[in-house]
Design a protein around this motif. Structure first.
Motif, PDB file in Angstrom:
ATOM      1  N   GLN B  44       9.842 104.208  20.342  1.00  0.00           N
ATOM      2  CA  GLN B  44       9.529 105.635  20.459  1.00  0.00           C
ATOM      3  C   GLN B  44       8.104 105.844  20.916  1.00  0.00           C
ATOM      4  N   GLU B  45       7.185 105.116  20.245  1.00  0.00           N
ATOM      5  CA  GLU B  45       5.773 105.259  20.601  1.00  0.00           C
ATOM      6  C   GLU B  45       5.563 104.893  22.056  1.00  0.00           C
ATOM      7  N   LEU B  46       6.189 103.806  22.467  1.00  0.00           N
ATOM      8  CA  LEU B  46       6.026 103.326  23.836  1.00  0.00           C
ATOM      9  C   LEU B  46       6.488 104.372  24.828  1.00  0.00           C
ATOM     10  N   SER B  47       7.630 105.002  24.604  1.00  0.00           N
ATOM     11  CA  SER B  47       8.101 105.971  25.588  1.00  0.00           C
ATOM     12  C   SER B  47       7.186 107.181  25.610  1.00  0.00           C
ATOM     13  N   ALA B  48       6.620 107.579  24.456  1.00  0.00           N
ATOM     14  CA  ALA B  48       5.679 108.697  24.439  1.00  0.00           C
ATOM     15  C   ALA B  48       4.442 108.359  25.253  1.00  0.00           C
ATOM     16  N   LYS B  49       3.889 107.143  25.028  1.00  0.00           N
ATOM     17  CA  LYS B  49       2.688 106.746  25.755  1.00  0.00           C
ATOM     18  C   LYS B  49       2.965 106.647  27.245  1.00  0.00           C
ATOM     19  N   GLN B  50       4.149 106.173  27.613  1.00  0.00           N
ATOM     20  CA  GLN B  50       4.446 106.041  29.034  1.00  0.00           C
ATOM     21  C   GLN B  50       4.517 107.401  29.693  1.00  0.00           C
ATOM     22  N   LYS B  51       5.064 108.360  28.954  1.00  0.00           N
ATOM     23  CA  LYS B  51       5.113 109.706  29.506  1.00  0.00           C
ATOM     24  C   LYS B  51       3.695 110.226  29.708  1.00  0.00           C
ATOM     25  N   GLU B  52       2.840 110.018  28.687  1.00  0.00           N
ATOM     26  CA  GLU B  52       1.447 110.453  28.795  1.00  0.00           C
ATOM     27  C   GLU B  52       0.797 109.846  30.024  1.00  0.00           C
ATOM     28  N   LYS B  53       1.032 108.533  30.186  1.00  0.00           N
ATOM     29  CA  LYS B  53       0.422 107.823  31.320  1.00  0.00           C
ATOM     30  C   LYS B  53       0.885 108.429  32.634  1.00  0.00           C
ATOM     31  N   GLU B  54       2.180 108.716  32.732  1.00  0.00           N
ATOM     32  CA  GLU B  54       2.715 109.339  33.944  1.00  0.00           C
ATOM     33  C   GLU B  54       2.010 110.648  34.222  1.00  0.00           C
ATOM     34  N   THR B 101      -4.049  99.987  28.196  1.00  0.00           N
ATOM     35  CA  THR B 101      -4.148  98.914  27.192  1.00  0.00           C
ATOM     36  C   THR B 101      -3.185  99.164  26.051  1.00  0.00           C
ATOM     37  N   GLN B 102      -3.081 100.447  25.621  1.00  0.00           N
ATOM     38  CA  GLN B 102      -2.165 100.740  24.519  1.00  0.00           C
ATOM     39  C   GLN B 102      -0.733 100.392  24.905  1.00  0.00           C
ATOM     40  N   VAL B 103      -0.354 100.785  26.137  1.00  0.00           N
ATOM     41  CA  VAL B 103       1.018 100.534  26.569  1.00  0.00           C
ATOM     42  C   VAL B 103       1.306  99.045  26.608  1.00  0.00           C
ATOM     43  N   SER B 104       0.368  98.252  27.149  1.00  0.00           N
ATOM     44  CA  SER B 104       0.684  96.818  27.229  1.00  0.00           C
ATOM     45  C   SER B 104       0.735  96.181  25.858  1.00  0.00           C
ATOM     46  N   LYS B 105      -0.109  96.698  24.910  1.00  0.00           N
ATOM     47  CA  LYS B 105      -0.021  96.156  23.556  1.00  0.00           C
ATOM     48  C   LYS B 105       1.340  96.447  22.948  1.00  0.00           C
ATOM     49  N   LEU B 106       1.795  97.698  23.142  1.00  0.00           N
ATOM     50  CA  LEU B 106       3.087  98.082  22.582  1.00  0.00           C
ATOM     51  C   LEU B 106       4.215  97.260  23.181  1.00  0.00           C
ATOM     52  N   GLU B 107       4.142  97.049  24.502  1.00  0.00           N
ATOM     53  CA  GLU B 107       5.211  96.283  25.142  1.00  0.00           C
ATOM     54  C   GLU B 107       5.267  94.862  24.588  1.00  0.00           C
ATOM     55  N   GLU B 108       4.054  94.310  24.355  1.00  0.00           N
ATOM     56  CA  GLU B 108       4.003  92.962  23.790  1.00  0.00           C
ATOM     57  C   GLU B 108       4.679  92.940  22.435  1.00  0.00           C
ATOM     58  N   ARG B 109       4.307  93.906  21.599  1.00  0.00           N
ATOM     59  CA  ARG B 109       4.862  93.985  20.233  1.00  0.00           C
ATOM     60  C   ARG B 109       6.372  94.058  20.308  1.00  0.00           C
ATOM     61  N   LEU B 110       6.855  94.929  21.226  1.00  0.00           N
ATOM     62  CA  LEU B 110       8.292  95.128  21.348  1.00  0.00           C
ATOM     63  C   LEU B 110       8.983  93.813  21.662  1.00  0.00           C
ATOM     64  N   GLY B 111       8.380  93.061  22.600  1.00  0.00           N
ATOM     65  CA  GLY B 111       8.966  91.774  22.963  1.00  0.00           C
ATOM     66  C   GLY B 111       9.051  90.839  21.780  1.00  0.00           C
TER      67      GLY B 111
END
Lengths: 233, 136
Positions: B44-54, B101-111
């Protein structure tokens, strides 16, 4: 025996549900099963109730965090602006980029920075905004809303610190709330597994006793008939 | 609360009596449940941050088309500050960096979480087979 290690509570006083390796320790005989299952169900609903409370608390915190971050952003921005305008106007750095293109622009830029005024549009209400002109160079204090109809004037630096502290505390509370949620999740899962195990044990026991003909109902019928016949003689 | 999928007689027999839940199993089940919740939260957090980034990237593109002389109202906190375009671009690019940086950290965690989940699934299905249901 695993009874000793899990009968504690977590840091915030939520009792844990002990895990027992042997189902027989939960339930001794068929008559216990109903009572045990009801008790387990009750515990699950209690834990679920607690979970909802903690969830609500966490949601509230998660909502407040962005607001706190935004307020802090504004304070930091004001500090930066004040710091900037107190020292020499930093038109040099950006001016250089402009140089390559048009000279006129550079002049305009240093002019606007020199005046040190910023026009702002701030919200009085969700749908209503008002214009205001501020001079960052002259802003030494900000007013912070502390809640309970109290607003206090703070010098910029203190305001920054205070907001930062509040933000950290809120983040910590959120982390604690999430820990609690996980802990509750674990207890509920253990309980659900225990319910399944007791149920399975119950089914297994009933089948076993039935095949041995030892279920209470069947036993009585068979013997009475026999006794009746013998007495007549 | 009980399993919504009941085993048929044959399945039960083939499962055998060895299905007593050991402490290790319970702990694995608990860990799976924990990781699953965390995984959902991170998603959820990741999709929110990705939207923000967009959104930020969209604004950056728009601003590139804007006249350098113009002042644009840029939202900081709850207020709009009318700032010169270059300054706004500065703000934007630092925000974009932070979000990246936040997005890549989250993606790592997700993996990491996904990996652990599939390991646990393997172990638990191996032990319990059809007696356990680990799908969300």
């Amino acid at each position: 025996m695993d009874t000793t290690n899990n009968t504690t509570s977590n840091p915030r006083g939520i009792p844990s549900f002990p895990f027992l390796s042997n189902v027989n320790e939960y339930v001794k005989s068929l008559s216990d099963v109903e009572a045990t299952l009801t008790r387990f169900q009750e515990m699950v609903s209690k834990y679920t109730f607690m979970q909802q409370n903690v969830e609500r608390r966490a949601v509230g915190l998660r909502e407040k965090l962005p607001e706190m971050k935004r307020t802090l952003e504004v304070v930091r921005f004001l500090r930066k602006k004040r710091g900037d305008t107190k020292t020499a106007p930093p038109s040099d750095g950006l001016g250089d980029e402009e140089d390559e293109e048009e000279d006129v622009d550079e002049e305009l830029d240093s002019e606007t920075k020199g005046s040190g005024e910023i026009e702002t549009t701030f919200s009085l209400q969700d749908t209503l905004y008002a214009k205001a002109t501020i001079k960052p160079a002259e802003i030494d204090e900000v007013y912070l809303w502390l809640g309970a109809n109290v607003m206090v004037a703070y010098p910029l630096a203190e305001a920054d610190e205070l907001l930062q502290g509040k933000l950290e505390k809120a983040k910590d509370s959120l982390v604690a709330a999430e820990e609690d949620l996980e802990f509750l999740r674990v207890q509920i899962t253990t309980l659900e597994v225990a319910i399944a195990r007791v149920h399975n044990w119950d089914v297994g026991e009933k089948r076993k006793l039935k095949s041995q003909g030892l279920l209470p109902a069947e036993k009585d019928d068979g013997e009475d008939d026999g006794k009746g016949k013998d007495d007549k003689d | 609360m009980l399993s919504r999928r009941m085993l048929s007689r044959e399945e039960e027999e083939s499962a055998g009596d060895e299905k007593e839940v050991r402490k290790v199993d319970q702990e694995r089940i608990n860990r799976f449940s924990r990781i699953h919740s965390r995984h959902k939260a991170v998603e959820q957090e990741l999709s929110a941050k990705q939207k923000e980034k967009e959104d930020l990237e969209e604004i950056s593109t728009e601003l590139e088309l804007a006249d350098e002389d113009d002042k644009v109202p840029y939202k900081i906190g709850d207020t709009f500050f009318t700032l010169p375009v270059p300054e706004v671009q500065e703000h934007l690019s630092s925000s974009v960096e932070k979000i990246d940086t936040q997005v890549s950290k989250l993606e790592e965690r997700l993996g990491e979480l996904s990996e652990e989940m599939s390991d646990l699934k393997e172990a638990l299905y191996g032990r319990f087979g059809r007696s356990i249901n680990l799908e969300a």
